[in-house]
Design an enzyme around this catalytic site. Structure first.
Site, PDB file in Angstrom:
ATOM      1  N   ASN A   1       0.995  -1.607   0.033  1.00  0.00           N
ATOM      2  CA  ASN A   1      -0.201  -0.354   0.040  1.00  0.00           C
ATOM      3  C   ASN A   1       1.119   1.155  -0.140  1.00  0.00           C
ATOM      4  O   ASN A   1       1.721   1.401  -0.032  1.00  0.00           O
ATOM      5  CB  ASN A   1      -1.032  -0.039   0.758  1.00  0.00           C
ATOM      6  CG  ASN A   1      -2.085   0.704   0.828  1.00  0.00           C
ATOM      7  OD1 ASN A   1      -2.220   1.851  -0.090  1.00  0.00           O
ATOM      8  ND2 ASN A   1      -3.432   0.329   1.633  1.00  0.00           N
TER       9      ASN A   1
ATOM     10  N   HIS B   1      22.616   2.216  12.645  1.00  0.00           N
ATOM     11  CA  HIS B   1      23.747   3.280  13.346  1.00  0.00           C
ATOM     12  C   HIS B   1      24.055   2.553  14.352  1.00  0.00           C
ATOM     13  O   HIS B   1      22.936   2.162  15.269  1.00  0.00           O
ATOM     14  CB  HIS B   1      23.695   4.088  13.435  1.00  0.00           C
ATOM     15  CG  HIS B   1      23.156   5.039  11.522  1.00  0.00           C
ATOM     16  ND1 HIS B   1      23.896   4.627  11.018  1.00  0.00           N
ATOM     17  CD2 HIS B   1      21.790   5.165  11.093  1.00  0.00           C
ATOM     18  CE1 HIS B   1      23.152   5.905   9.895  1.00  0.00           C
ATOM     19  NE2 HIS B   1      22.110   5.616   9.811  1.00  0.00           N
TER      20      HIS B   1
ATOM     21  N   GLY C   1      -0.583  -1.641   9.194  1.00  0.00           N
ATOM     22  CA  GLY C   1      -0.390  -1.015   8.427  1.00  0.00           C
ATOM     23  C   GLY C   1       1.148   0.527   9.882  1.00  0.00           C
ATOM     24  O   GLY C   1      -0.079   0.089  10.708  1.00  0.00           O
TER      25      GLY C   1
ATOM     26  N   THR D   1      11.648  -5.561  16.304  1.00  0.00           N
ATOM     27  CA  THR D   1      12.327  -5.258  16.630  1.00  0.00           C
ATOM     28  C   THR D   1      13.957  -6.644  16.445  1.00  0.00           C
ATOM     29  O   THR D   1      14.678  -6.959  16.705  1.00  0.00           O
ATOM     30  CB  THR D   1      13.481  -4.449  17.767  1.00  0.00           C
ATOM     31  OG1 THR D   1      12.749  -5.666  19.078  1.00  0.00           O
ATOM     32  CG2 THR D   1      12.763  -3.063  17.778  1.00  0.00           C
ATOM     33  N   LYS D   2      13.027  -7.894  16.892  1.00  0.00           N
ATOM     34  CA  LYS D   2      13.909  -9.177  16.826  1.00  0.00           C
ATOM     35  C   LYS D   2      12.147 -10.030  15.994  1.00  0.00           C
ATOM     36  O   LYS D   2      11.893 -10.138  16.031  1.00  0.00           O
ATOM     37  CB  LYS D   2      13.111  -9.525  18.399  1.00  0.00           C
ATOM     38  CG  LYS D   2      14.487  -8.677  18.852  1.00  0.00           C
ATOM     39  CD  LYS D   2      14.261  -9.568  20.157  1.00  0.00           C
ATOM     40  CE  LYS D   2      14.897  -9.127  21.851  1.00  0.00           C
ATOM     41  NZ  LYS D   2      16.597  -8.641  21.575  1.00  0.00           N
TER      42      LYS D   2
END
Length: 193
Positions: free
Chosen positions: A84, A114, A150, A173-174
């Site tokens: 989308n 980073h 979304g 994150t995992k």
């Protein structure tokens, strides 16, 4: 000696201002601009632009404009997928998406990172085309039959297994295994499917 692109794809620290990387980055921006301003009924033009922009794509791919990438060439999308509007795929490493996947609006995939320590992060600054922070990357892999709600954000190095649904607004994150519903920030498994 490795090129900066080879370092980037190997997950090592690399110089994002490298001339070869910048040339592809600028080319991707030109293709995105054409894609994002093309008539949405001109399937031939849209398909041709995606063939030049993406590393590979399967049959029946629908991407709603606007769509944003870094290089594009590191993105590989399977068959029967829908992405989308307003999705951002930072493909500083490989982003692989399986068959029959759907992405809600504003989904972001970051195959780049980073250092969190500012001293280490700023130690990577160099001259050249522009000054960059210290930067590295990790691939993102999304299995078959996956739905990403979304506004979700998927971080570098994450794998999402087949048949999994990620709830809207999640920050992944995992890695998340196959056959489950996962939601939240950070994204956690709510139940198996």
């Amino acid at each position: 000696m490795k090129t900066e692109k080879e370092k980037m794809l190997a997950g090592e620290y690399y110089d994002a201002s490298d001339e070869t990387l910048m040339t592809r980055w600028h080319f991707a921006k030109k293709l995105m601009k054409e894609f994002n301003h093309a008539d949405s009924t001109d399937n031939r033009k849209l398909n041709n632009l995606l063939n030049m922009l993406l590393g590979s794509k399967g049959e029946n791919l629908w991407i709603s404009a606007p769509f944003f990438v870094d290089y594009g060439e590191n993105i590989h999308i399977g068959n029967n997928c829908e992405i989308n509007m307003n999705c951002v795929f930072l493909d500083c490493n490989k982003i692989t998406i399986g068959d029959n996947c759907g992405f809600g609006p504003n989904v972001q995939i970051y195959a780049v990172s980073h250092p969190v320590d500012p001293v280490e992060r700023l130690a990577g600054q160099r001259g050249g085309v522009f000054s960059t922070w210290k930067i590295n990357s990790a691939p993102v892999t999304i299995g078959n039959n996956v739905w990403i709600g979304g506004g979700s954000v998927i971080m570098a190095g994450v794998t999402i297994g087949d048949n999994t649904t990620i709830g809207a607004g999640s920050v992944v994150t995992k890695s998340i295994p196959a056959n489950c519903l996962a939601v939240g920030n950070p994204c956690k498994i709510v139940r198996e499917l």
